[in-house]
Design a protein around this motif. Structure first.
Motif, PDB file in Angstrom:
ATOM      1  N   GLY A 124       0.491 -19.906  16.108  1.00 44.75           N
ATOM      2  CA  GLY A 124      -0.303 -21.095  16.404  1.00 44.75           C
ATOM      3  C   GLY A 124       0.609 -22.247  16.794  1.00 44.75           C
ATOM      4  O   GLY A 124       1.230 -22.240  17.860  1.00 44.75           O
ATOM      5  N   LEU A 125       0.752 -23.197  15.879  1.00 47.28           N
ATOM      6  CA  LEU A 125       1.513 -24.409  16.187  1.00 47.28           C
ATOM      7  C   LEU A 125       3.026 -24.214  16.119  1.00 47.28           C
ATOM      8  O   LEU A 125       3.790 -25.036  16.631  1.00 47.28           O
ATOM      9  CB  LEU A 125       1.124 -25.531  15.198  1.00 47.28           C
ATOM     10  CG  LEU A 125      -0.320 -26.039  15.308  1.00 47.28           C
ATOM     11  CD1 LEU A 125      -0.693 -26.871  14.075  1.00 47.28           C
ATOM     12  CD2 LEU A 125      -0.486 -26.868  16.576  1.00 47.28           C
ATOM     13  N   MET A 126       3.458 -23.128  15.479  1.00 47.56           N
ATOM     14  CA  MET A 126       4.906 -22.939  15.261  1.00 47.56           C
ATOM     15  C   MET A 126       5.657 -22.815  16.589  1.00 47.56           C
ATOM     16  O   MET A 126       5.256 -22.086  17.481  1.00 47.56           O
ATOM     17  CB  MET A 126       5.121 -21.672  14.426  1.00 47.56           C
ATOM     18  CG  MET A 126       6.540 -21.379  14.076  1.00 47.56           C
ATOM     19  SD  MET A 126       6.554 -20.044  12.842  1.00 47.56           S
ATOM     20  CE  MET A 126       7.644 -18.887  13.629  1.00 47.56           C
TER      21      MET A 126
ATOM     22  N   SER B 213       2.027 -29.279  20.116  1.00 45.72           N
ATOM     23  CA  SER B 213       1.323 -28.052  19.737  1.00 45.72           C
ATOM     24  C   SER B 213       1.680 -26.883  20.652  1.00 45.72           C
ATOM     25  O   SER B 213       1.301 -25.752  20.380  1.00 45.72           O
ATOM     26  CB  SER B 213      -0.189 -28.300  19.744  1.00 45.72           C
ATOM     27  OG  SER B 213      -0.549 -29.007  20.908  1.00 45.72           O
ATOM     28  N   TRP B 214       2.331 -27.167  21.710  1.00 45.30           N
ATOM     29  CA  TRP B 214       2.882 -26.108  22.581  1.00 45.30           C
ATOM     30  C   TRP B 214       4.080 -26.709  23.304  1.00 45.30           C
ATOM     31  O   TRP B 214       4.255 -27.930  23.313  1.00 45.30           O
ATOM     32  CB  TRP B 214       1.831 -25.603  23.581  1.00 45.30           C
ATOM     33  CG  TRP B 214       1.266 -26.653  24.485  1.00 45.30           C
ATOM     34  CD1 TRP B 214       0.251 -27.521  24.199  1.00 45.30           C
ATOM     35  CD2 TRP B 214       1.675 -26.963  25.834  1.00 45.30           C
ATOM     36  NE1 TRP B 214       0.013 -28.360  25.276  1.00 45.30           N
ATOM     37  CE2 TRP B 214       0.861 -28.036  26.299  1.00 45.30           C
ATOM     38  CE3 TRP B 214       2.646 -26.447  26.705  1.00 45.30           C
ATOM     39  CZ2 TRP B 214       0.989 -28.590  27.577  1.00 45.30           C
ATOM     40  CZ3 TRP B 214       2.770 -26.996  27.988  1.00 45.30           C
ATOM     41  CH2 TRP B 214       1.946 -28.055  28.407  1.00 45.30           C
ATOM     42  N   TRP B 215       4.904 -25.872  23.866  1.00 44.31           N
ATOM     43  CA  TRP B 215       6.086 -26.414  24.546  1.00 44.31           C
ATOM     44  C   TRP B 215       6.258 -25.761  25.900  1.00 44.31           C
ATOM     45  O   TRP B 215       6.027 -24.557  26.058  1.00 44.31           O
ATOM     46  CB  TRP B 215       7.353 -26.220  23.707  1.00 44.31           C
ATOM     47  CG  TRP B 215       8.562 -26.887  24.330  1.00 44.31           C
ATOM     48  CD1 TRP B 215       9.685 -26.267  24.787  1.00 44.31           C
ATOM     49  CD2 TRP B 215       8.735 -28.285  24.558  1.00 44.31           C
ATOM     50  NE1 TRP B 215      10.558 -27.202  25.288  1.00 44.31           N
ATOM     51  CE2 TRP B 215      10.004 -28.458  25.170  1.00 44.31           C
ATOM     52  CE3 TRP B 215       7.956 -29.422  24.324  1.00 44.31           C
ATOM     53  CZ2 TRP B 215      10.506 -29.709  25.540  1.00 44.31           C
ATOM     54  CZ3 TRP B 215       8.446 -30.669  24.687  1.00 44.31           C
ATOM     55  CH2 TRP B 215       9.713 -30.801  25.286  1.00 44.31           C
ATOM     56  N   GLY B 216       6.619 -26.567  26.861  1.00 41.31           N
ATOM     57  CA  GLY B 216       6.853 -26.080  28.216  1.00 41.31           C
ATOM     58  C   GLY B 216       7.117 -27.283  29.102  1.00 41.31           C
ATOM     59  O   GLY B 216       7.071 -28.422  28.634  1.00 41.31           O
ATOM     60  N   ASP B 217       7.366 -27.012  30.385  1.00 42.06           N
ATOM     61  CA  ASP B 217       7.695 -28.112  31.300  1.00 42.06           C
ATOM     62  C   ASP B 217       6.599 -29.179  31.305  1.00 42.06           C
ATOM     63  O   ASP B 217       6.884 -30.374  31.360  1.00 42.06           O
ATOM     64  CB  ASP B 217       7.878 -27.579  32.725  1.00 42.06           C
ATOM     65  CG  ASP B 217       9.170 -26.765  32.833  1.00 42.06           C
ATOM     66  OD1 ASP B 217       9.994 -26.851  31.893  1.00 42.06           O
ATOM     67  OD2 ASP B 217       9.321 -26.036  33.828  1.00 42.06           O
ATOM     68  N   GLY B 218       5.341 -28.732  31.254  1.00 45.02           N
ATOM     69  CA  GLY B 218       4.227 -29.677  31.312  1.00 45.02           C
ATOM     70  C   GLY B 218       4.271 -30.682  30.173  1.00 45.02           C
ATOM     71  O   GLY B 218       3.971 -31.865  30.352  1.00 45.02           O
ATOM     72  N   PHE B 219       4.661 -30.196  28.989  1.00 44.84           N
ATOM     73  CA  PHE B 219       4.735 -31.103  27.849  1.00 44.84           C
ATOM     74  C   PHE B 219       5.914 -32.046  28.008  1.00 44.84           C
ATOM     75  O   PHE B 219       5.800 -33.276  27.861  1.00 44.84           O
ATOM     76  CB  PHE B 219       4.836 -30.319  26.528  1.00 44.84           C
ATOM     77  CG  PHE B 219       4.157 -31.019  25.385  1.00 44.84           C
ATOM     78  CD1 PHE B 219       4.659 -32.216  24.887  1.00 44.84           C
ATOM     79  CD2 PHE B 219       2.996 -30.510  24.814  1.00 44.84           C
ATOM     80  CE1 PHE B 219       4.024 -32.886  23.847  1.00 44.84           C
ATOM     81  CE2 PHE B 219       2.344 -31.171  23.779  1.00 44.84           C
ATOM     82  CZ  PHE B 219       2.874 -32.357  23.295  1.00 44.84           C
TER      83      PHE B 219
END
Ligand code: URP
Ligand code: ZN
Ligand code: ZN
Length: 472
Positions: free
Chosen positions: A159-161, A129-135
């Protein structure tokens, strides 16, 4: 104490075979298959003569208790899985949905807590649902905890895109981990543009939902998702395929050797977009889901895509809301919670539209309702088979037992059904899950908490090179 259920004299059907005989469930697993099997006097016996005995359904696409668009899906894991059992489904794969920025590991823990009341076995996919280093950094631990498939969105702008760049990065991560990416394929930019244009034209009703998400949006996004998977060299599973254009994109991908798999829903095979013309808001809004139901003609194209293997799995995308919840969008279709029910209807509908209508063999029915999902999501042969030692997850279908679907009699926790009034030729009359007789001739006997979590290993059959593939 040993528990035994003998299923006597049915036609035992898997996705690869059929034979007449008895099947014995003992202590939660399939213990024997044969003729005139002996059992202890304490065993319960189900007379399956004239019936089809098939692996319990695997619904690889559900949303129980999901917070969405200002409300929460009406079925929780207890009611939703009970409804599943009443329709012959014995396993669900639900989507963990982290809030934006939330640790996906925390979200998984919260989904596991919610699912503890499930009455049948369950596993999870993870929505990215989100993207980044944490994910990205959490993904190995997620796979380690049995979540080996990840869903991405090309729709829901703002949102989710995710951007194509983020998806390519995440696909690379999936490939390294042996995790299967899944795609919600609609072009979110076009949808957002059309929503603005329709708003300027004064369109506020549910018809605008379908008008803002035309089939070409799905076709383009499917094509793009496949191209991204091809570039990265990872398999891809396209969820809820509704449009001929999307099926064609998958077919083209498969023809050039991409390991792309398509899932469709019973609703997309049997309902068309005239539902959005209904003057009753509750009925039109009750059908609002994404992608939407398609114009007449797409259903036949999807049946053809099933016949040629382009689409190999069915789910339900069970995401049900009540009429009152759908009225959140009374003045603006973009606020109608997206989603429809169906977890309890899938096997009955596919039997009726497929097998009873002569479009599907019983073996293909099994492939579409359990076998192929078990293979793709690494549950085979524990699930989706009738092998000795497999979980005793069984649905018994009586082809002579007609039923009529109605929201008044369904077990889904909502006052609406997209199948209202449909008379079906044949239905699931018994369901056994983990050796427990949950659905017995109209009697639903479920125990919240009896379902087990199914951790799934990475590198499922979809990762095997085509020359050695055992999967669909
Ligand atoms: O409208 C839908 N499909 N709701 C559930 C979420 C999703 O996109 O699968
Ligand atoms: Zn989706
Ligand atoms: Zn969904």
């Amino acid at each position: 104490m040993t528990s035994e259920i003998l299923i006597r004299g049915g036609l035992l059907v898997t996705d690869q075979s059929r034979r007449c005989g008895d099947l014995l469930c003992r202590d939660g697993v399939i213990a024997a298959i044969g003729q005139e099997l002996d059992v202890s006097p304490a065993a319960s016996v189900i007379d399956a003569s004239g019936c089809f005995v098939v692996p319990g359904g695997i619904d690889p696409h559900t949303h129980m208790e999901l917070p969405m668009m200002g409300t929460v899906v009406a079925d929780d894991f207890a009611s939703g899985t009970a409804a599943a059992a009443a329709g012959g489904t014995t396993t669900i794969l639900d989507f963990v949905g982290p809030d934006r920025g939330q640790s996906p590991l925390d979200a998984l823990a919260s989904w596991r807590a919610k699912a503890a009341k499930a009455v049948i076995d369950y596993g999870f996919h993870m929505t990215v649902s989100w993207w980044g280093d944490g994910f990205a950094e959490a993904m190995p631990a997620l796979v380690g905890q049995g979540v080996s498939s990840f869903k991405f969105f090309l729709a829901y702008k703002g949102g989710l895109m995710l951007s194509d760049e983020a998806i390519l990065q995440a696909f690379e991560r999936c490939r390294a981990l042996g995790a299967l990416p899944q795609m919600h394929a609609e072009n979110g930019e076009i949808v957002a543009y059309l929503q603005r244009r329709l708003k300027a034209q004064g369109v506020t009703g549910p018809k605008g939902h379908a008008a803002s998400r035309p089939p070409m949006c799905e076709g383009e996004a499917t094509e793009r998702a496949i191209a991204m998977a091809e570039a990265v060299g990872v398999p891809l599973y396209v969820v809820h395929v509704s449009a001929a254009e999307a099926a064609q994109a998958i077919k083209r991908g498969r023809q050039r050797g991409v390991r792309v798999f398509g899932e469709t829903l019973p609703g997309f095979l049997g309902i068309d977009d005239r539902v959005y013309d209904d003057p009753d808001f509750d009925i039109a809004a009750g059908h609002v889901m994404s992608p939407p139901y398609r114009p007449a003609g797409h259903q036949e194209a999807l049946w053809a895509a099933i016949a040629d293997g382009t689409l190999s799995v069915t789910g339900t995308d069970h995401c049900c809301f009540t009429r009152a919840q759908k009225r959140l969008g009374l003045d603006d279709y973009t606020r109608i919670p997206n989603g429809c029910g169906g977890v309890g209807d899938r096997l009955n509908i596919l039997w009726h539209l497929g097998v009873a209508a002569g479009c599907l063999s019983p073996e293909s029915f099994v492939a579409l309702t359990s076998g192929n999902a078990a293979r793709l999501f690494n549950l085979w042969p524990r699930k989706g088979s009738l092998a000795i030692g497999a979980d005793a997850d069984i649905a018994i279908i009586d082809p002579a037992r007609s039923i009529t679907i109605s929201a008044r009699t369904q077990h889904q926790n909502t006052d609406f059904s997209v199948w209202e009034g449909r008379r079906l030729a044949g239905s699931v009359v018994h369901t056994i899950a983990g050796g427990r007789h949950l659905w017995a001739d109209g009697d639903l006997r479920t125990a919240p908490g009896a379902g087990r979590y199914l951790p799934r290993q990475p590198f499922g059959p979809a990762f095997v090179t085509p020359a050695h593939a055992t999967g669909p």
